[in-house]
Design a protein around this motif. Sequence first.
Motif, PDB file in Angstrom:
ATOM      1  N   SER A 131       0.848  -1.194   0.000  1.00 25.24           N
ATOM      2  CA  SER A 131       0.000   0.000   0.000  1.00 25.24           C
ATOM      3  C   SER A 131       0.882   1.242   0.000  1.00 25.24           C
ATOM      4  CB  SER A 131      -0.903   0.033   1.245  1.00 25.24           C
ATOM      5  OG  SER A 131      -1.755  -1.085   1.277  1.00 25.24           O
ATOM      6  N   LEU A 132       0.502   2.216  -0.805  1.00 28.37           N
ATOM      7  CA  LEU A 132       1.261   3.464  -0.899  1.00 28.37           C
ATOM      8  C   LEU A 132       0.895   4.413   0.233  1.00 28.37           C
ATOM      9  CD1 LEU A 132       0.964   4.066  -4.763  1.00 28.37           C
ATOM     10  CD2 LEU A 132       2.830   2.970  -3.501  1.00 28.37           C
ATOM     11  N   GLY A 133       1.553   5.580   0.263  1.00 27.12           N
ATOM     12  CA  GLY A 133       1.146   6.668   1.135  1.00 27.12           C
ATOM     13  C   GLY A 133       1.928   6.808   2.422  1.00 27.12           C
ATOM     14  N   PHE A 134       1.378   7.629   3.313  1.00 24.11           N
ATOM     15  CA  PHE A 134       2.045   8.018   4.551  1.00 24.11           C
ATOM     16  C   PHE A 134       1.573   7.162   5.727  1.00 24.11           C
ATOM     17  CE2 PHE A 134       2.670  11.738   1.924  1.00 24.11           C
ATOM     18  CZ  PHE A 134       3.976  12.094   2.240  1.00 24.11           C
ATOM     19  N   ILE A 158      -6.549   4.269   1.224  1.00 24.88           N
ATOM     20  CA  ILE A 158      -5.267   4.022   0.563  1.00 24.88           C
ATOM     21  C   ILE A 158      -4.414   3.054   1.371  1.00 24.88           C
ATOM     22  CG2 ILE A 158      -3.094   5.072  -0.222  1.00 24.88           C
ATOM     23  CD1 ILE A 158      -4.719   7.621  -0.803  1.00 24.88           C
ATOM     24  N   ASN A 159      -4.287   3.316   2.681  1.00 25.91           N
ATOM     25  CA  ASN A 159      -3.458   2.440   3.517  1.00 25.91           C
ATOM     26  C   ASN A 159      -3.970   2.325   4.953  1.00 25.91           C
ATOM     27  OD1 ASN A 159      -2.686   4.813   4.840  1.00 25.91           O
ATOM     28  ND2 ASN A 159      -0.719   4.954   3.782  1.00 25.91           N
ATOM     29  N   ASP A 160      -5.188   2.806   5.216  1.00 24.86           N
ATOM     30  CA  ASP A 160      -5.669   2.846   6.600  1.00 24.86           C
ATOM     31  C   ASP A 160      -6.036   1.471   7.166  1.00 24.86           C
ATOM     32  OD1 ASP A 160      -7.856   2.917   4.761  1.00 24.86           O
ATOM     33  OD2 ASP A 160      -9.199   3.562   6.352  1.00 24.86           O
ATOM     34  N   LYS A 161      -5.994   0.422   6.340  1.00 23.77           N
ATOM     35  CA  LYS A 161      -6.233  -0.929   6.836  1.00 23.77           C
ATOM     36  C   LYS A 161      -4.933  -1.677   7.122  1.00 23.77           C
ATOM     37  CE  LYS A 161     -10.691  -1.393   4.467  1.00 23.77           C
ATOM     38  NZ  LYS A 161     -11.488  -2.173   3.476  1.00 23.77           N
ATOM     39  N   ALA A 162      -3.826  -0.947   7.128  1.00 27.32           N
ATOM     40  CA  ALA A 162      -2.521  -1.591   7.291  1.00 27.32           C
ATOM     41  C   ALA A 162      -2.440  -2.400   8.581  1.00 27.32           C
ATOM     42  CB  ALA A 162      -1.409  -0.543   7.244  1.00 27.32           C
ATOM     43  N   LYS A 163      -2.914  -1.839   9.684  1.00 30.09           N
ATOM     44  CA  LYS A 163      -2.834  -2.555  10.959  1.00 30.09           C
ATOM     45  C   LYS A 163      -3.727  -3.792  10.945  1.00 30.09           C
ATOM     46  CE  LYS A 163      -2.624  -0.160  14.817  1.00 30.09           C
ATOM     47  NZ  LYS A 163      -2.880   0.865  15.855  1.00 30.09           N
ATOM     48  N   ALA A 164      -4.923  -3.677  10.401  1.00 29.94           N
ATOM     49  CA  ALA A 164      -5.823  -4.832  10.319  1.00 29.94           C
ATOM     50  C   ALA A 164      -5.253  -5.914   9.423  1.00 29.94           C
ATOM     51  CB  ALA A 164      -7.193  -4.388   9.807  1.00 29.94           C
ATOM     52  N   ARG A 165      -4.483  -5.514   8.421  1.00 32.76           N
ATOM     53  CA  ARG A 165      -3.856  -6.461   7.490  1.00 32.76           C
ATOM     54  C   ARG A 165      -2.527  -6.988   8.022  1.00 32.76           C
ATOM     55  NH1 ARG A 165      -2.627  -3.667   2.194  1.00 32.76           N
ATOM     56  NH2 ARG A 165      -2.097  -5.811   1.572  1.00 32.76           N
TER      57      ARG A 165
END
Length: 231
Positions: A131-134, A158-165
Motif C-alpha cells: 500500500s502506498l502513502g504516509f 489508501i493504507n488505513d487498513k494496514a494494521k488490520a492487514r
Amino acid sequence: MFQKVIFCLFFLFIPLNRAAVNTVANSPFTSSDPVSELAVGEQLFEEMELGGTVNFIAFRQAVAGYNRIKEKNKPILTLIDFSKPSTEKRFFVFDMEKKKLLYSSVVAHGRNSGENYATSFSNQYGSYKSSLGFYLTENTYQGGNGYSLILNGLEKGINDKAKARSIVVHGAPYANPSVAASGRLGRSLGCPALPTKLARPIINTIKDGSVMFIYANNPHYLAQSNILHKN
C-alpha cells in the motif's frame, strides 16, 4: 476539480529550479511560510547531497507530507521508493534534524504487487499487495517474522487498513541482497520486508512515531492523497 488535479500533477513531475520557486506561490503544496514546501524539499535534497542516490520527486513528496504530519514524535523520515526495482536500494531513512541519510537498503514488496517492480497496490485484506502513502510507526513486537514494527496507515482508502492487514516492517531471508541475483528479491504478503541483518537496527531507529512514505509513480494515489492535498 479535474483542472486542480492536473495542476498539482504538473508541479510534482517537473524538476524545480531556484528561479521557479516564486511561480508556485499559489500551488496547493505551498505552506503559509514564504518559502514553498516544494522549495524546502529541493533545498534539503541539495544540502543532503542525495543526487544519484534518491529519487528527487519521491523525496520532495515525502518531505511535504512529513512537514504536514503533526502527530510525529521524532525527526526521522523513511522513504520507500517503489519506482525502483527490488534489486536496487529503495528503502531510505533520513535524520531530518541532522540532515543526514542514515540507512539505505533493498526492501521487498507484496507478492501480488509485481515481480521485480511493484506496480499494483491495494488497501484490501487478503490482497497480498503493498500500500502506498504516509504512515506513522508505532511499537515493536516479537512475531512470526521475528522483531517487527507496527505501521499505522494515515490515508483513508489508501493504507488505513494496514494494521488490520498486519502490514509491518520485519526482516526476512528472502529480502537479503543475495536473493536478488535471481533477478528480483523474494516477496512478502504486503509488508516492507528488510534484509535480516538490517531489520533490527532500522526498526529501532524508526519506531515510536516517525513518518514513513511509500512512493510510486502513481497518478491515482497522487490524486487521492488526503495529505499531499491537504489545504
